[in-house]
Design an enzyme around this catalytic site. Structure first.
Site, PDB file in Angstrom:
ATOM      1  N   HIS A 248      69.451 -14.454 -37.297  1.00  0.00           N
ATOM      2  CA  HIS A 248      69.954 -14.796 -35.904  1.00  0.00           C
ATOM      3  C   HIS A 248      69.668 -16.160 -35.130  1.00  0.00           C
ATOM      4  O   HIS A 248      69.991 -16.225 -33.991  1.00  0.00           O
ATOM      5  CB  HIS A 248      69.587 -13.488 -35.000  1.00  0.00           C
ATOM      6  CG  HIS A 248      70.588 -13.536 -33.867  1.00  0.00           C
ATOM      7  ND1 HIS A 248      69.931 -13.336 -32.406  1.00  0.00           N
ATOM      8  CD2 HIS A 248      71.877 -13.135 -33.642  1.00  0.00           C
ATOM      9  CE1 HIS A 248      70.941 -13.139 -31.579  1.00  0.00           C
ATOM     10  NE2 HIS A 248      71.938 -12.927 -32.216  1.00  0.00           N
TER      11      HIS A 248
ATOM     12  N   HIS B 187      75.157 -15.512 -22.504  1.00  0.00           N
ATOM     13  CA  HIS B 187      74.636 -15.436 -24.049  1.00  0.00           C
ATOM     14  C   HIS B 187      73.372 -15.853 -24.084  1.00  0.00           C
ATOM     15  O   HIS B 187      72.633 -15.651 -25.326  1.00  0.00           O
ATOM     16  CB  HIS B 187      75.603 -16.168 -25.023  1.00  0.00           C
ATOM     17  CG  HIS B 187      75.447 -15.576 -26.422  1.00  0.00           C
ATOM     18  ND1 HIS B 187      74.793 -16.478 -27.312  1.00  0.00           N
ATOM     19  CD2 HIS B 187      75.807 -14.470 -27.103  1.00  0.00           C
ATOM     20  CE1 HIS B 187      74.901 -15.835 -28.622  1.00  0.00           C
ATOM     21  NE2 HIS B 187      75.541 -14.528 -28.097  1.00  0.00           N
TER      22      HIS B 187
END
Length: 584
Positions: A252, A483
């Protein structure tokens, strides 16, 4: 050609998107228009947006009359790079191995290179070489070095928001094109480590930055056909999927390593995936290191380290990938001077991790806790821990289960001497409500970056009393869904920030780690994901105990929080946005 999943709500202005997807409502308007570009746009649509999209269709799929007129007007000129197929049929063609990415009919007919009919090839053929058609927010070249200099001492930016004009000129807004700007250095090679990578979109930015032919190493988490085949058509690009130990683990991290022709380099850590949507109308965070010069050849092996140990921690992190292609980069880092860096590197790597006598806890929330215990100024227990992320994991049956026992137990630490009885600070979580998302620039589609689902939410009803709205009017981003992921403690009364973390890590056990509950063995922190972030501690950034909040203090700039304070708690009738709302 596939129909765009956004349908009439499509907000895209990127020619690549319109080369891949059809739009029934646009097709109908385009067919009825004349070759002069006059269209009858129904009142229910935004005329400015529709006109922009129709202009793209004109370039990508010119009508026969317009093509003939253009050929008459530009006799002897080079043919346009855009595909001139009729609307409704997919364009196809060959991709050249020419390092500029351009293709000619001669190359297509004589080259023995494999024929590329992938979406990537179509994307590159469709580029009109007009940066404003490709990138919605374009900042004049050559100014990024000065912008970064003015952003000191924090070097932290938010990405520019397409539909929020004030962010286009905000001093602490940045675009991907600016990160690649030649004023920061002449890039000779680069590494992009990210979860989602649209390689065609990324290479478009490299083209406009003048570095399309430079070696690029991509480590990605989310696989795509284009990434699997990119090396065949773009030999300067090496794309490697990061192998994860379990199906539920994620690579990630969002980090760039940029090497410059003068021997220096730079590290960029962000929260944004490398595809169009993440750099469009979503609030993202980016930290950009100072330029890191090469050390002298005879420098000691331990030379060039920062006070924060950033260099050593970065190298240890990269070693964890066990990817041969990273070795030259680790060697380059070792030979670079990182002494100008004033933040801590904060990583997570998959596996079970125990405290060591040398480094203490190496990764995850335990590493953050160890750094806070050593370096954070004493903090009153009534000061809450404020978390903010774009997704929320399964946190347990109550707030004690993991949030307090593991996570807040680490984040509450400071340098107060042991022995004093401490209380558990309050936990606050900023996460967009349904109302926040429905009022966003993209309406409900703005929630596309918020993958928190009903199944998980139903198991943790206790969470709602800790939830706070997303509001960022001071940064012109209240309608740009976040985000970004951040964690901090601040005091509104004395207008101070004790520390701040910008990271790829969402609020989850997979990202931050979870201690085993077996008291018979040494505590082991189990982490699933690769994650990377930076920790801002005042003593290393400004030499003081706290950062100013809101206003400058004695010449020290206020810390640029990404959201408004004081926070706004959820009202009784508010509910968190759930991904399920987009599916039903």
């Amino acid at each position: 050609m596939k129909e765009c999943p956004y349908g009439e709500k499509c907000y895209r202005k990127n020619p690549i998107h319109f080369g891949e997807f059809s739009h029934e409502h646009l097709d109908a308007i385009y067919r009825k228009g004349n070759v002069s570009g006059d269209y009858d746009i129904p009142a229910k649509y935004s005329s400015d947006l529709i006109e922009t999209q129709l202009k793209l269709l004109e370039k990508l799929f010119p009508k026969e009359g317009a093509k003939a007129e253009k050929q008459a007007n530009v006799s002897g000129a080079n043919p346009p790079a855009a595909a001139s197929t009729s609307r409704g049929s997919s364009s196809s063609g060959t991709s050249s191995n020419n390092p500029t990415g351009s293709s000619t009919s001669q190359a297509a007919s004589s080259s023995s290179a494999p024929k590329d009919t992938s979406n990537l090839a179509k994307k590159q053929k469709l580029s009109e070489r007009n940066i404003r058609d490709y990138i919605p927010v374009v900042v004049e070249k050559g100014g990024m070095a000065k912008k970064l200099e003015r952003a000191a001492p924090y070097n932290m930016f938010l990405t520019a928001i397409t539909d929020s004009k004030p962010t286009h000129s905000e001093p602490l807004s940045v675009t991907l094109q600016e990160i690649l700007d030649e004023s920061l250095g002449e890039i000779e090679s680069s590494v992009q480590i990210n979860f989602m990578v649209d390689i065609g979109w990324l290479l478009g930015h490299y083209y406009f930055a003048g570095i399309l032919d430079k070696p690029l190493l991509v480590l990605y988490g989310d696989e795509s056909p284009e990434l699997l085949s990119i090396g065949k058509f773009k030999p300067q690009v090496t794309a490697i999927g990061v192998k994860m130990p379990t199906p539920f683990a994620t690579s990630h991290t969002k980090m760039m390593l940029l090497a410059y022709s003068d021997g220096s380099m730079r590290v960029v850590i962000s929260t944004a995936n490398l595809y169009e949507d993440d750099w469009h109308n979503r609030t993202q965070g980016v930290w950009i290191s100072p330029k890191l010069p090469a050390l002298p050849e005879d420098a000691d092996t331990g030379a060039g380290e920062s006070e924060t140990g950033f260099k050593q921690d970065l190298m240890l992190y990269l070693v964890e990938y066990k990817i041969t292609q990273l070795q030259p980069w680790i060697a380059r880092i070792r030979k670079s001077d990182f002494s100008a860096i004033n933040v801590f590197f904060l990583g997570s790597v998959p596996g079970g991790h125990r405290e060591s006598t040398v480094r203490g806890h190496p990764w995850g929330h335990a590493r953050l806790g160890a750094l806070l215990a050593k370096h954070a100024a004493p903090i009153n227990d009534r000061i809450p821990v404020v978390c903010q992320s774009s997704s929320i994991g399964s946190l347990g049956a109550n707030v004690q289960a993991w949030i307090q026992q593991d996570f807040i137990n680490s984040l509450k630490k400071d340098s107060t001497p042991l022995g004093k009885l401490r209380q558990m600070p309050a936990f606050k979580m900023i996460y967009p409500s349904y109302g926040n998302v429905s009022g966003s620039h993209d309406g409900m589609l703005g929630g596309g970056c918020l993958p928190y689902g009903k199944n998980t939410n139903d198991k943790q009803p206790w969470l709602k009393e800790h939830l706070q709205q997303w509001k960022s009017s001071d940064r012109h981003r209240s309608r740009a869904m976040p985000h970004i992921k951040s964690y901090t403690r601040y005091n509104l009364e004395d207008q101070s920030v004790y520390w701040f973390v910008l990271t790829s890590a969402n609020l989850s056990k997979a990202a931050w780690g979870c201690f085993n509950k077996n008291s018979n063995i040494q505590p082991c922190l189990r982490i699933a994901n690769y994650e990377v972030g930076v920790l801002f501690l005042p003593r290393f950034v400004t030499g003081e105990d706290t950062f100013p909040l809101g206003n400058n203090r004695d010449g020290v700039p206020a810390f640029p929080l990404p959201y408004d304070v004081p926070l706004t708690p959820y009202a009784a009738d508010d509910k968190p946005f759930l991904m399920d709302y987009l599916q039903g």
